[in-house]
Enzyme design. Structure first.
Site, PDB file in Angstrom:
ATOM      1  N   GLY A  57       4.736  -9.894   3.976  1.00 14.23           N
ATOM      2  CA  GLY A  57       5.515  -9.866   5.208  1.00 14.23           C
ATOM      3  C   GLY A  57       4.853 -10.691   6.306  1.00 14.23           C
ATOM      4  O   GLY A  57       3.634 -10.702   6.443  1.00 14.23           O
ATOM      5  N   GLU A  58       5.684 -11.355   7.092  1.00 14.56           N
ATOM      6  CA  GLU A  58       5.152 -12.107   8.246  1.00 14.56           C
ATOM      7  C   GLU A  58       4.658 -11.172   9.342  1.00 14.56           C
ATOM      8  O   GLU A  58       3.996 -11.605  10.270  1.00 14.56           O
ATOM      9  CB  GLU A  58       6.235 -13.030   8.811  1.00 14.56           C
ATOM     10  CG  GLU A  58       6.508 -14.222   7.926  1.00 14.56           C
ATOM     11  CD  GLU A  58       7.498 -15.195   8.546  1.00 14.56           C
ATOM     12  OE1 GLU A  58       8.069 -14.879   9.607  1.00 14.56           O
ATOM     13  OE2 GLU A  58       7.694 -16.259   7.940  1.00 14.56           O
ATOM     14  N   MET A  66       0.845  -1.195   0.000  1.00 17.52           N
ATOM     15  CA  MET A  66       0.000   0.000   0.000  1.00 17.52           C
ATOM     16  C   MET A  66       0.882   1.246   0.000  1.00 17.52           C
ATOM     17  O   MET A  66       0.450   2.332   0.410  1.00 17.52           O
ATOM     18  CB  MET A  66      -0.943  -0.005   1.204  1.00 17.52           C
ATOM     19  CG  MET A  66      -1.908  -1.191   1.179  1.00 17.52           C
ATOM     20  SD  MET A  66      -3.424  -0.927   2.105  1.00 17.52           S
ATOM     21  CE  MET A  66      -2.783  -0.662   3.747  1.00 17.52           C
ATOM     22  N   GLY A  67       2.134   1.101  -0.437  1.00 19.07           N
ATOM     23  CA  GLY A  67       3.036   2.246  -0.491  1.00 19.07           C
ATOM     24  C   GLY A  67       3.553   2.614   0.882  1.00 19.07           C
ATOM     25  O   GLY A  67       3.572   1.772   1.791  1.00 19.07           O
ATOM     26  N   ALA A  68       4.001   3.888   1.033  1.00 17.20           N
ATOM     27  CA  ALA A  68       4.684   4.328   2.257  1.00 17.20           C
ATOM     28  C   ALA A  68       5.807   3.340   2.563  1.00 17.20           C
ATOM     29  O   ALA A  68       5.928   2.824   3.673  1.00 17.20           O
ATOM     30  CB  ALA A  68       3.707   4.453   3.426  1.00 17.20           C
ATOM     31  N   GLN A  95      -2.893 -12.019   8.051  1.00 15.61           N
ATOM     32  CA  GLN A  95      -3.126 -11.725   6.633  1.00 15.61           C
ATOM     33  C   GLN A  95      -2.449 -12.778   5.745  1.00 15.61           C
ATOM     34  O   GLN A  95      -3.049 -13.286   4.795  1.00 15.61           O
ATOM     35  CB  GLN A  95      -2.569 -10.332   6.310  1.00 15.61           C
ATOM     36  CG  GLN A  95      -2.417 -10.044   4.829  1.00 15.61           C
ATOM     37  CD  GLN A  95      -1.998  -8.613   4.572  1.00 15.61           C
ATOM     38  OE1 GLN A  95      -2.827  -7.715   4.646  1.00 15.61           O
ATOM     39  NE2 GLN A  95      -0.725  -8.384   4.259  1.00 15.61           N
ATOM     40  N   GLY A  98      11.349  -2.649   5.382  1.00 13.51           N
ATOM     41  CA  GLY A  98      10.630  -3.930   5.435  1.00 13.51           C
ATOM     42  C   GLY A  98      10.147  -4.330   4.049  1.00 13.51           C
ATOM     43  O   GLY A  98      10.297  -5.482   3.622  1.00 13.51           O
ATOM     44  N   HIS A  99       9.567  -3.368   3.321  1.00 10.86           N
ATOM     45  CA  HIS A  99       9.114  -3.670   1.957  1.00 10.86           C
ATOM     46  C   HIS A  99      10.312  -4.036   1.071  1.00 10.86           C
ATOM     47  O   HIS A  99      10.220  -4.938   0.237  1.00 10.86           O
ATOM     48  CB  HIS A  99       8.407  -2.459   1.346  1.00 10.86           C
ATOM     49  CG  HIS A  99       7.139  -2.071   2.040  1.00 10.86           C
ATOM     50  ND1 HIS A  99       7.042  -0.957   2.834  1.00 10.86           N
ATOM     51  CD2 HIS A  99       5.907  -2.658   2.058  1.00 10.86           C
ATOM     52  CE1 HIS A  99       5.805  -0.858   3.310  1.00 10.86           C
ATOM     53  NE2 HIS A  99       5.100  -1.874   2.866  1.00 10.86           N
ATOM     54  N   SER A 112       7.028  -0.694  10.315  1.00  7.93           N
ATOM     55  CA  SER A 112       5.649  -0.541   9.870  1.00  7.93           C
ATOM     56  C   SER A 112       5.451   0.874   9.355  1.00  7.93           C
ATOM     57  O   SER A 112       6.029   1.827   9.904  1.00  7.93           O
ATOM     58  CB  SER A 112       4.695  -0.799  11.047  1.00  7.93           C
ATOM     59  OG  SER A 112       3.409  -0.301  10.743  1.00  7.93           O
TER      60      SER A 112
HETATM   61  O1  PAF Z   1      -0.142  -5.662   3.671  1.00 10.59           O
HETATM   62  C1  PAF Z   1      -0.551  -4.777   2.901  1.00 10.59           C
HETATM   63  O2  PAF Z   1       0.155  -3.802   2.609  1.00 10.59           O
HETATM   64  C2  PAF Z   1      -1.938  -4.890   2.303  1.00 10.59           C
HETATM   65  O3  PAF Z   1      -2.823  -5.477   3.198  1.00 10.59           O
HETATM   66  C3  PAF Z   1      -1.964  -5.637   0.957  1.00 10.59           C
HETATM   67  C4  PAF Z   1      -1.504  -7.068   1.089  1.00 10.59           C
HETATM   68  C5  PAF Z   1      -1.066  -4.906  -0.042  1.00 10.59           C
HETATM   69  C6  PAF Z   1      -3.386  -5.656   0.395  1.00 10.59           C
HETATM   70  O4  PAF Z   1      -3.882  -4.374   0.213  1.00 10.59           O
END
Ligand code: PAF
Length: 287
Positions: free
Chosen positions: A156-157, A39-41, A162, A45-46, A194
């Protein structure tokens, strides 16, 4: 890291057809395509998901879409941090091949009527406090995977429930994609990275790592054969004393079903969601 992937500039896609055409070309050339939905930002971690993607495949696509259907009416959708230019610069620097930034209309065309409910595993933990959240996540991830058609999708864990919900949906519906989980990246003091950490003020930031300390403490107790309930009760008290206002859950669960367990006899996960001021933090550790 493949030299071919690192020599290719980041290409931005907003529409499905050209992105799919590019993915088809890559696959026809025998390249494995990895999708990292976000979801950006973006933060380190990403980027650790991107790096894992580059180990697993030759092409990495990152999607950026702040998905409205996974936010409740009183949640932070409108104030969720958005900084597309910085995100794209980070992705280019990380050697990502393509960024996919669909519009709301692409994801939810007029009269959109479908929602994917994954029953049972979404009842507890975050599911109990965020009604509709996992249906929103499962629906958007299914769409992203259908649109991009990657070989692998990475999550991510940190958002462990999720991850397990997505695994379950993909298994149940025979969606042809491999789902991978990537371990949580932490600050030196243990705080899980986060996008929401930027909401913490200095005092809250000082307190926040205690959440990971308590998870580790419970894990150590479980490993020595102790029962979950007293460990959880003691940690809940310490979190409250430290300044966490609401502890929504602190639970010891079977790692696959996420059903509560009292002893760590099989794969076990400890998960927590707690408020520090107005910021909701979640975290989890394996036992
Ligand atoms: O973890 C996230 O950033 C969101 O829940 C995802 C998996 C991109 C779905 O919108």
């Amino acid at each position: 890291m493949s030299s071919q992937a690192s020599s290719v500039a980041l290409v931005r896609f907003d529409a499905v057809a050209p992105l799919r055409a590019r993915v088809s070309e890559w696959k026809a050339a025998g390249e494995r395509v990895v999708l990292v939905p976000t979801m950006g930002a973006l933060h380190r971690g990403h980027l650790s998901l991107v790096n894992r993607g580059r180990e697993l495949g030759q092409r990495v696509i990152v999607s950026i879409f702040v998905n409205p259907t996974q936010f409740g009416p009183s949640e932070d959708f409108s104030r969720y941090p958005r900084d597309t230019e910085t995100d794209l610069a980070l992705l280019a620097g990380a050697g990502v091949d393509a960024a996919y930034l669909p519009s709301v209309e692409t994801m939810y065309p007029k009269d959109f009527s479908t929602s994917l409910t994954v029953a049972g595993i979404t009842d507890g933990l975050c599911g109990a406090y965020r009604p509709g959240h996992f249906a929103g996540v499962a629906t958007v991830v299914t769409k992203l995977v259908n649109q991009v058609q990657p070989d692998i999708a990475l999550f991510g864990e940190k958002d462990f429930q999720q991850l397990q919900v997505i695994r379950r949906a993909v298994r149940d519906l025979d969606i042809p994609v491999e789902i991978g989980g990537v371990p949580t990246l932490r600050e030196e003091d243990g705080l899980a990275l986060s996008s929401r950490n930027r909401y913490l003020d200095a005092e809250e930031r000082r307190i926040a790592p205690i959440i990971h300390r308590e998870l580790t403490r419970i894990a150590e107790g479980l490993r020595t054969g102790k029962a979950a309930s007293p460990l959880v009760a003691a940690s809940t008290d310490r979190l409250t004393e430290a300044g966490f206002s609401t502890i929504q859950y602190l639970s010891v669960c079977d790692a696959d079903t996420l059903a509560p367990v009292e002893h760590a006899t099989g794969p076990t996960r400890i998960l927590v969601a707690a408020y520090l001021g107005s910021t909701r933090l979640i975290d989890n550790v394996a036992v």
